[in-house]
Design an enzyme around this catalytic site. Structure first.
Site, mmCIF file in Angstrom:
data_model
loop_
_atom_site.group_PDB
_atom_site.id
_atom_site.type_symbol
_atom_site.label_atom_id
_atom_site.label_comp_id
_atom_site.label_asym_id
_atom_site.label_seq_id
_atom_site.Cartn_x
_atom_site.Cartn_y
_atom_site.Cartn_z
ATOM 1 N N PHE A 173 -5.311 4.702 13.832
ATOM 2 C CA PHE A 173 -5.244 5.666 12.724
ATOM 3 C C PHE A 173 -6.112 5.106 11.608
ATOM 4 O O PHE A 173 -6.032 3.911 11.323
ATOM 5 C CB PHE A 173 -3.797 5.823 12.233
ATOM 6 C CG PHE A 173 -2.920 6.553 13.218
ATOM 7 C CD1 PHE A 173 -2.513 5.932 14.392
ATOM 8 C CD2 PHE A 173 -2.518 7.854 12.981
ATOM 9 C CE1 PHE A 173 -1.722 6.602 15.314
ATOM 10 C CE2 PHE A 173 -1.723 8.532 13.895
ATOM 11 C CZ PHE A 173 -1.323 7.898 15.057
ATOM 12 N N ASN A 204 0.850 -1.197 0.000
ATOM 13 C CA ASN A 204 0.000 0.000 0.000
ATOM 14 C C ASN A 204 0.882 1.242 0.000
ATOM 15 O O ASN A 204 2.109 1.150 0.039
ATOM 16 C CB ASN A 204 -0.962 -0.024 1.187
ATOM 17 C CG ASN A 204 -0.238 -0.045 2.508
ATOM 18 O OD1 ASN A 204 0.422 0.919 2.879
ATOM 19 N ND2 ASN A 204 -0.318 -1.170 3.218
ATOM 20 N N ASP A 235 -5.366 -5.735 4.735
ATOM 21 C CA ASP A 235 -6.569 -6.419 5.228
ATOM 22 C C ASP A 235 -6.677 -7.817 4.637
ATOM 23 O O ASP A 235 -7.375 -8.667 5.177
ATOM 24 C CB ASP A 235 -7.814 -5.607 4.863
ATOM 25 C CG ASP A 235 -7.873 -4.311 5.658
ATOM 26 O OD1 ASP A 235 -7.414 -4.313 6.814
ATOM 27 O OD2 ASP A 235 -8.361 -3.296 5.114
ATOM 28 N N LYS A 241 9.024 -17.676 -8.776
ATOM 29 C CA LYS A 241 8.451 -16.517 -9.469
ATOM 30 C C LYS A 241 7.346 -16.964 -10.430
ATOM 31 O O LYS A 241 7.557 -17.890 -11.218
ATOM 32 C CB LYS A 241 9.564 -15.793 -10.232
ATOM 33 C CG LYS A 241 9.105 -14.507 -10.848
ATOM 34 C CD LYS A 241 10.229 -13.779 -11.565
ATOM 35 C CE LYS A 241 9.656 -12.611 -12.336
ATOM 36 N NZ LYS A 241 10.608 -12.075 -13.286
ATOM 37 N N LYS A 259 -13.202 -1.346 17.828
ATOM 38 C CA LYS A 259 -11.852 -1.787 18.228
ATOM 39 C C LYS A 259 -11.529 -1.392 19.670
ATOM 40 O O LYS A 259 -10.410 -1.589 20.112
ATOM 41 C CB LYS A 259 -10.813 -1.218 17.248
ATOM 42 C CG LYS A 259 -11.063 -1.628 15.798
ATOM 43 C CD LYS A 259 -9.903 -1.302 14.868
ATOM 44 C CE LYS A 259 -10.306 -1.484 13.409
ATOM 45 N NZ LYS A 259 -9.167 -1.674 12.514
#
Ligand code: C5P
Length: 398
Positions: free
Chosen positions: A321, A208, A277, A287, A339
């Site tokens: 965050f 990400n 996630d 590979k 949470k």
């Protein structure tokens, strides 16, 4: 806070010097050891005898004095735990801004490693003069604590800003500066940062856009506040802050392991990492070759580390965050509840100046009691300071 502290008080040639006698008297009453330095011009307004009487110590006026301490500035500079210049004239502000050292006070300011507070006092036009304002900015950039002057009637008959702040205001700043660096001493802080990488094969991964800048800024500020810091970091291009215990990880599963291992021993957790996630169910051992056909990769959910911490938390303060692209407040509040967090720092990553890779951030703080604080666009280090300041309040309440 002031008891037993050695405060070096510099008084310069402004008519407000008479108010310094009250300030010194209050410092002495608070138990501080006050060493007073008067500049030559200050002695036109107030006498060394006034301060010697208040402190029970010699008042320092000369750079080179005969006697047992021929060059007092080095000893005074080393002993000082804080230097307070009140009042500070335009002239001394200018000399300090340029590193000049032509008398005892300016020399010992260069020689000390203690924090220096400057309380300017002068005529309003002098205060507003571009040269003085530039010099004050320069002092701030050099790390001096520059106080804003009070506003009102000035001795010259003018009305405006330029008054020496009231002794209580100056003492409050002094206490804050002396207390800085200890807000989190004795506290253990766990911080996660960076973006996790989930391997597809030995050379490719799903990742990400997290740069790790926000988490690293939180780690730096926590260290500055005296905390013991464990930084569990997914790959970033950043140098880890010195003083932190750094644990490098790559995948969400590795982060999960490392975080849970450290969790029981820490007081505060900042979960700034962008954790995948989903992960490929199977990472190919070799590979993956191009085959000219669609490739279907099956993904499995990763455990939500923070939600697990929320279930396990005993005394810990948990800060999450959340990077969002829409419904910032609603989904932020939902995540905070789900949470079991104490604070959620939410940011809309689609806004310019916020989010991944940027040096600034625009965040909204969502608290467990339902209250919300929106912060303006700030550098990530300043955002970290604001977040930590909120957490320090929670720690102090415990
Ligand atoms: O639900 P969402 O991923 O938006 O929540 C973000 C917060 O949850 C962050 O603090 C992130 O570090 C944490 N998180 C986690 N484990 C995951 C996913 C997110 O700890 N698997």
């Amino acid at each position: 806070m002031l008891t037993g502290k050695t405060i070096l008080m510099g008084i310069t040639g402004s008519v407000a010097a008479y108010k310094s006698a009250e300030l010194v008297s209050q410092l002495v009453k608070c138990g501080a050891q006050v060493e007073v330095v008067l500049t030559r011009a200050a002695q036109e307004f107030v006498s060394p005898l006034t301060f010697a009487s208040l402190t029970g110590r010699q008042t320092w006026t000369e750079m080179f004095a005969p006697g047992p301490t021929p060059i007092p500035h080095i000893r005074l500079a080393e002993q000082a735990e804080a230097v307070l210049i009140a009042p500070a004239t335009a002239h001394v502000v200018g000399r300090l801004a340029h590193g000049l050292a032509d008398d005892l006070l300016t020399t010992l300011v260069l020689a000390t490693r203690a924090p220096v507070i400057v309380a300017p006092a002068m005529n309003v036009q002098m205060y507003r003069h571009r040269a003085v304002q530039d010099n004050l900015e320069r002092l701030k950039a050099l790390g001096y604590h520059v106080m804003a002057p009070g506003s009102g009637w000035l001795a010259c008959g003018a009305v405006g800003e330029g008054r020496l702040p009231e002794p209580e205001t100056i003492l409050a700043v002094l206490e804050e500066v002396l207390g800085a660096g200890t807000e989190l001493s004795g506290r253990k802080v766990l911080i996660t940062a960076g973006g996790t990488r989930e391997p597809l094969d030995p050379v490719r991964y799903i990742g990400n856009r997290s740069s790790g800048k926000m988490g690293y800024a939180v780690a730096e500020v926590a260290l500055e506040m005296g905390a013991e810091v464990v930084l569990i970091t997914a790959p970033t291009a950043l140098a880890p802050p010195s003083g932190a215990v750094v644990i490098p990880v790559e995948t969400a599963a590795e982060m999960y392991q490392a975080v849970l291992e450290h969790f029981p021993g820490v007081d505060i957790v900042f979960k700034a990492a962008a954790v995948a996630d989903y992960r490929p169910v199977k990472a190919a051992s070799q590979k993956i070759k191009k085959q000219g056909q669609p490739l279907i990769v099956e993904l499995a959910p990763t455990p939500d580390i923070l939600a697990e911490l929320g279930r396990r938390k005993t005394r810990q303060i948990l800060v999450g965050f959340a990077a969002e692209t829409h419904d910032l407040l609603d989904s932020g509040q939902r995540k905070l509840a789900e949470k079991n967090l104490d604070l959620l720092v939410a940011n809309d990553v689609t806004r310019p100046g916020a989010g991944f890779g940027s040096d600034t951030n625009i965040v909204t703080l969502i608290f467990a009691d339902g209250s919300v604080k929106e912060l303006p666009q700030l550098g990530k280090k300043e955002v970290a300071r604001r977040i930590l300041a909120e957490v320090v309040k929670m720690v102090d309440k415990e």
